[in-house]
Scaffold this motif. Structure first.
Motif, PDB file in Angstrom:
ATOM      1  N   ASN A   9       0.805  -1.226   0.000  1.00  0.00           N
ATOM      2  CA  ASN A   9       0.000   0.000   0.000  1.00  0.00           C
ATOM      3  C   ASN A   9       0.843   1.285   0.000  1.00  0.00           C
ATOM      4  O   ASN A   9       0.653   2.155   0.837  1.00  0.00           O
ATOM      5  CB  ASN A   9      -0.966  -0.005   1.184  1.00  0.00           C
ATOM      6  CG  ASN A   9      -2.139   0.926   0.941  1.00  0.00           C
ATOM      7  OD1 ASN A   9      -2.600   1.065  -0.189  1.00  0.00           O
ATOM      8  ND2 ASN A   9      -2.619   1.574   1.985  1.00  0.00           N
TER       9      ASN A   9
ATOM     10  N   LYS B  67      -7.043  -0.020 -11.797  1.00  0.00           N
ATOM     11  CA  LYS B  67      -7.202  -0.092 -10.347  1.00  0.00           C
ATOM     12  C   LYS B  67      -5.899   0.317  -9.641  1.00  0.00           C
ATOM     13  O   LYS B  67      -5.921   1.035  -8.643  1.00  0.00           O
ATOM     14  CB  LYS B  67      -7.584  -1.517  -9.956  1.00  0.00           C
ATOM     15  CG  LYS B  67      -8.465  -1.632  -8.778  1.00  0.00           C
ATOM     16  CD  LYS B  67      -8.872  -3.092  -8.607  1.00  0.00           C
ATOM     17  CE  LYS B  67     -10.138  -3.150  -7.799  1.00  0.00           C
ATOM     18  NZ  LYS B  67     -10.618  -4.506  -7.624  1.00  0.00           N
TER      19      LYS B  67
ATOM     20  N   PHE C 236      -5.464   4.069  -9.935  1.00  0.00           N
ATOM     21  CA  PHE C 236      -6.377   4.733  -9.004  1.00  0.00           C
ATOM     22  C   PHE C 236      -5.837   4.664  -7.571  1.00  0.00           C
ATOM     23  O   PHE C 236      -5.838   5.647  -6.839  1.00  0.00           O
ATOM     24  CB  PHE C 236      -7.770   4.110  -9.087  1.00  0.00           C
ATOM     25  CG  PHE C 236      -8.748   4.713  -8.138  1.00  0.00           C
ATOM     26  CD1 PHE C 236      -9.359   5.924  -8.427  1.00  0.00           C
ATOM     27  CD2 PHE C 236      -9.056   4.083  -6.933  1.00  0.00           C
ATOM     28  CE1 PHE C 236     -10.257   6.501  -7.542  1.00  0.00           C
ATOM     29  CE2 PHE C 236      -9.952   4.649  -6.038  1.00  0.00           C
ATOM     30  CZ  PHE C 236     -10.559   5.867  -6.347  1.00  0.00           C
ATOM     31  N   LYS C 237      -5.370   3.484  -7.174  1.00  0.00           N
ATOM     32  CA  LYS C 237      -4.834   3.305  -5.813  1.00  0.00           C
ATOM     33  C   LYS C 237      -3.594   4.186  -5.601  1.00  0.00           C
ATOM     34  O   LYS C 237      -3.470   4.841  -4.569  1.00  0.00           O
ATOM     35  CB  LYS C 237      -4.464   1.841  -5.562  1.00  0.00           C
ATOM     36  CG  LYS C 237      -5.644   0.927  -5.446  1.00  0.00           C
ATOM     37  CD  LYS C 237      -6.285   1.121  -4.114  1.00  0.00           C
ATOM     38  CE  LYS C 237      -6.625  -0.208  -3.522  1.00  0.00           C
ATOM     39  NZ  LYS C 237      -7.141  -0.091  -2.182  1.00  0.00           N
TER      40      LYS C 237
ATOM     41  N   ASP D 136      -2.790   6.937  -7.186  1.00  0.00           N
ATOM     42  CA  ASP D 136      -3.180   8.337  -7.161  1.00  0.00           C
ATOM     43  C   ASP D 136      -3.909   8.695  -5.871  1.00  0.00           C
ATOM     44  O   ASP D 136      -3.740   9.797  -5.325  1.00  0.00           O
ATOM     45  CB  ASP D 136      -4.056   8.673  -8.378  1.00  0.00           C
ATOM     46  CG  ASP D 136      -3.275   8.579  -9.685  1.00  0.00           C
ATOM     47  OD1 ASP D 136      -2.031   8.492  -9.646  1.00  0.00           O
ATOM     48  OD2 ASP D 136      -3.918   8.620 -10.760  1.00  0.00           O
ATOM     49  N   SER D 137      -4.696   7.767  -5.353  1.00  0.00           N
ATOM     50  CA  SER D 137      -5.386   7.994  -4.088  1.00  0.00           C
ATOM     51  C   SER D 137      -4.416   8.167  -2.934  1.00  0.00           C
ATOM     52  O   SER D 137      -4.557   9.052  -2.095  1.00  0.00           O
ATOM     53  CB  SER D 137      -6.346   6.853  -3.769  1.00  0.00           C
ATOM     54  OG  SER D 137      -7.363   6.770  -4.735  1.00  0.00           O
TER      55      SER D 137
ATOM     56  N   PHE E 257      -2.745  11.473  -3.270  1.00  0.00           N
ATOM     57  CA  PHE E 257      -3.659  12.568  -2.905  1.00  0.00           C
ATOM     58  C   PHE E 257      -3.744  12.705  -1.382  1.00  0.00           C
ATOM     59  O   PHE E 257      -3.620  13.798  -0.835  1.00  0.00           O
ATOM     60  CB  PHE E 257      -5.054  12.325  -3.500  1.00  0.00           C
ATOM     61  CG  PHE E 257      -6.069  13.352  -3.079  1.00  0.00           C
ATOM     62  CD1 PHE E 257      -6.086  14.611  -3.674  1.00  0.00           C
ATOM     63  CD2 PHE E 257      -7.017  13.058  -2.104  1.00  0.00           C
ATOM     64  CE1 PHE E 257      -7.012  15.553  -3.300  1.00  0.00           C
ATOM     65  CE2 PHE E 257      -7.948  13.997  -1.715  1.00  0.00           C
ATOM     66  CZ  PHE E 257      -7.944  15.256  -2.318  1.00  0.00           C
ATOM     67  N   TYR E 258      -3.960  11.583  -0.689  1.00  0.00           N
ATOM     68  CA  TYR E 258      -4.086  11.620   0.769  1.00  0.00           C
ATOM     69  C   TYR E 258      -2.763  12.011   1.435  1.00  0.00           C
ATOM     70  O   TYR E 258      -2.763  12.640   2.482  1.00  0.00           O
ATOM     71  CB  TYR E 258      -4.632  10.304   1.324  1.00  0.00           C
ATOM     72  CG  TYR E 258      -6.102  10.162   1.047  1.00  0.00           C
ATOM     73  CD1 TYR E 258      -7.030  11.008   1.638  1.00  0.00           C
ATOM     74  CD2 TYR E 258      -6.568   9.175   0.172  1.00  0.00           C
ATOM     75  CE1 TYR E 258      -8.379  10.893   1.378  1.00  0.00           C
ATOM     76  CE2 TYR E 258      -7.926   9.059  -0.101  1.00  0.00           C
ATOM     77  CZ  TYR E 258      -8.826   9.915   0.505  1.00  0.00           C
ATOM     78  OH  TYR E 258     -10.161   9.796   0.225  1.00  0.00           O
TER      79      TYR E 258
END
Length: 158
Positions: free
Chosen positions: A124, A144, A147-148, A150-151, A154-155
């Motif tokens: 992760n 997927k 997206f993971k 980039d997520s 972002f966080y």
């Protein structure tokens, strides 16, 4: 005439022995004799690269043996996947005797992609997902993974 037969038999003998190694390799896989299967597939790599690569990928991709290594499994399934479209029809027909066709190759490649993706999910991290994206650029899970990644980025920035 007799000399011609003698020469022909010895010229074709390696072909018969090599086919036998691949068959024995897959039979060894069926009974979970990974050491013997691995040895036979490595010996067959020069002559029958596709079938031997597929067999090695299976060995490296199964967790129930000491050779488990997803990077190696992916390496060898990519070789098989790349070679399959270049085969002549008669060679593809011969592979069917080993229950090996393009569907089997694609299925196993997708399975390896999924195993690596799950491993990446456990890590992760941006770096882990970026490595997956680069290495498995033709994966069905690529969107997927992007997206993971980039997520997480972002966080982290937030």
């Amino acid at each position: 005439m007799r000399k011609f037969r003698f020469i022909t038999v010895f010229a074709l003998l390696p072909l018969f022995l090599m086919a036998g190694k691949i068959d024995r390799g897959f039979k060894a896989l069926e009974i979970y004799n990974y050491f013997k299967a691995k040895e036979l597939f490595y010996k067959s790599l020069k002559r029958d690269k596709l079938a031997a690569s597929f067999g090695l990928s299976i060995i490296y991709g199964r967790k129930d043996n000491p050779f488990y290594n997803l990077d190696s499994a992916y390496k060898y399934i990519n070789i098989a996947d790349t070679l399959f479209p270049t085969l002549e029809q008669k060679d593809k027909h011969n592979l069917l005797k080993l229950n090996l066709d393009s569907n089997q190759i694609v299925f196993w490649k997708d399975t390896i992609d999924l195993k690596v993706f799950r491993k990446t999910q456990k890590l992760n991290s941006i770096d882990a997902f970026q490595a997956y994206i680069i290495r498995h650029s033709d994966s069905k899970l690529l969107e997927k993974a992007i997206f993971k990644r980039d997520s997480i980025a972002f966080y982290t920035a937030k």
